[in-house]
Scaffold this active site. Structure first.
Site, mmCIF file in Angstrom:
data_model
loop_
_atom_site.group_PDB
_atom_site.id
_atom_site.type_symbol
_atom_site.label_atom_id
_atom_site.label_comp_id
_atom_site.label_asym_id
_atom_site.label_seq_id
_atom_site.Cartn_x
_atom_site.Cartn_y
_atom_site.Cartn_z
ATOM 1 N N ASP A 11 -7.457 33.613 64.043
ATOM 2 C CA ASP A 11 -7.147 34.398 65.407
ATOM 3 C C ASP A 11 -5.727 34.000 66.008
ATOM 4 O OD1 ASP A 11 -7.369 31.991 66.841
ATOM 5 O OD2 ASP A 11 -9.064 32.384 67.840
ATOM 6 N N CYS A 68 -8.937 28.828 63.775
ATOM 7 C CA CYS A 68 -9.170 29.423 65.227
ATOM 8 C C CYS A 68 -8.782 28.139 66.069
ATOM 9 C CB CYS A 68 -10.484 30.127 65.717
ATOM 10 S SG CYS A 68 -11.733 28.935 65.998
ATOM 11 N N THR A 70 -10.105 25.733 67.814
ATOM 12 C CA THR A 70 -10.958 24.689 67.307
ATOM 13 C C THR A 70 -11.608 24.591 65.970
ATOM 14 O OG1 THR A 70 -13.100 25.627 68.252
ATOM 15 C CG2 THR A 70 -11.810 24.302 69.730
ATOM 16 N N HIS A 101 -20.295 18.128 48.085
ATOM 17 C CA HIS A 101 -21.785 18.040 48.424
ATOM 18 C C HIS A 101 -22.287 19.512 48.838
ATOM 19 C CE1 HIS A 101 -22.428 13.481 49.238
ATOM 20 N NE2 HIS A 101 -21.864 13.781 47.902
ATOM 21 N N HIS A 136 -27.318 17.963 44.721
ATOM 22 C CA HIS A 136 -26.834 18.812 45.633
ATOM 23 C C HIS A 136 -27.187 20.336 45.503
ATOM 24 C CE1 HIS A 136 -24.830 15.095 47.387
ATOM 25 N NE2 HIS A 136 -24.142 14.965 46.308
HETATM 26 C C1 RB5 Z 1 -9.117 31.130 71.528
HETATM 27 O O1 RB5 Z 1 -8.648 30.989 72.794
HETATM 28 C C2 RB5 Z 1 -10.154 30.239 71.422
HETATM 29 O O2 RB5 Z 1 -11.332 30.356 72.017
HETATM 30 C C3 RB5 Z 1 -10.577 30.366 69.691
HETATM 31 O O3 RB5 Z 1 -9.481 30.225 69.117
HETATM 32 C C4 RB5 Z 1 -11.622 29.242 69.203
HETATM 33 O O4 RB5 Z 1 -11.153 27.854 69.487
HETATM 34 C C5 RB5 Z 1 -12.985 29.505 69.463
HETATM 35 O O5 RB5 Z 1 -13.830 28.904 68.896
#
Ligand code: RB5
Length: 144
Positions: A11, A68, A70, A101, A136
């Site tokens: 994203d 993304c 996180t 695994h 596995h």
């Molecule tokens: C975008 O702001 C953020 O929410 C997205 O990149 C991600 O971290 C969601 O899990």
């Protein structure tokens, strides 16, 4: 032949890290299939997880990397597709074990939580580690 192709999707939050990963993939002599995003404009990560699932399903790539903010949202979204095994990794050990695994076919990374150097090390571990099989294999089979 899709083994030489690595699909990439992110994203907006993951865009810069995706670009760094793309350069690293190409530097290894592999083809990067860039599924977007193509800039910093705000987008929704499930759309890019779906693009990854489609690329794996239709054979354009056998493995991929998702990014993304996180790595959590895009990994959750990708794992809703049965043929995707996306592993959110934060270090070389998790990336190596995700392959060895779990036979992960997608590496998920968080651009806001993992530095570029560690992310590139995770990419290397993901691309270089074969599935260990053996005990596995039956567990991965049970994932459905
Ligand atoms: C975008 O702001 C953020 O929410 C997205 O990149 C991600 O971290 C969601 O899990």
């Amino acid at each position: 032949m899709t083994d030489g192709t690595v699909a990439l999707a992110s994203d907006h939050a993951g865009y810069d890290l995706k670009e760094a990963l793309r350069a690293a993939i190409e530097a290894r002599g592999l083809e990067a299939l860039d599924l977007g995003a193509h800039g910093h404009g705000r987008v929704d990560y499930p759309d890019f997880a779906r693009a990854m699932a489609d690329a794996l399903a239709d054979g354009r790539a056998a493995r991929g990397v998702l990014v993304c903010g996180t790595g959590i949202g895009i990994s959750i979204a990708a794992n809703r597709f049965r043929h995707v095994r996306s592993a959110l990794c934060h270090d070389v050990t998790t990336a190596r074990l995700a392959r060895g695994h779990n036979d992960a076919n997608v590496l998920a990374l968080g651009a806001r939580t993992t530095g570029v150097g560690v992310a590139l090390d995770c990419l290397d571990a993901f691309l270089d580690t074969p599935f260990a099989g053996g005990r596995h294999a039956a567990r991965v089979e049970k994932l459905g």
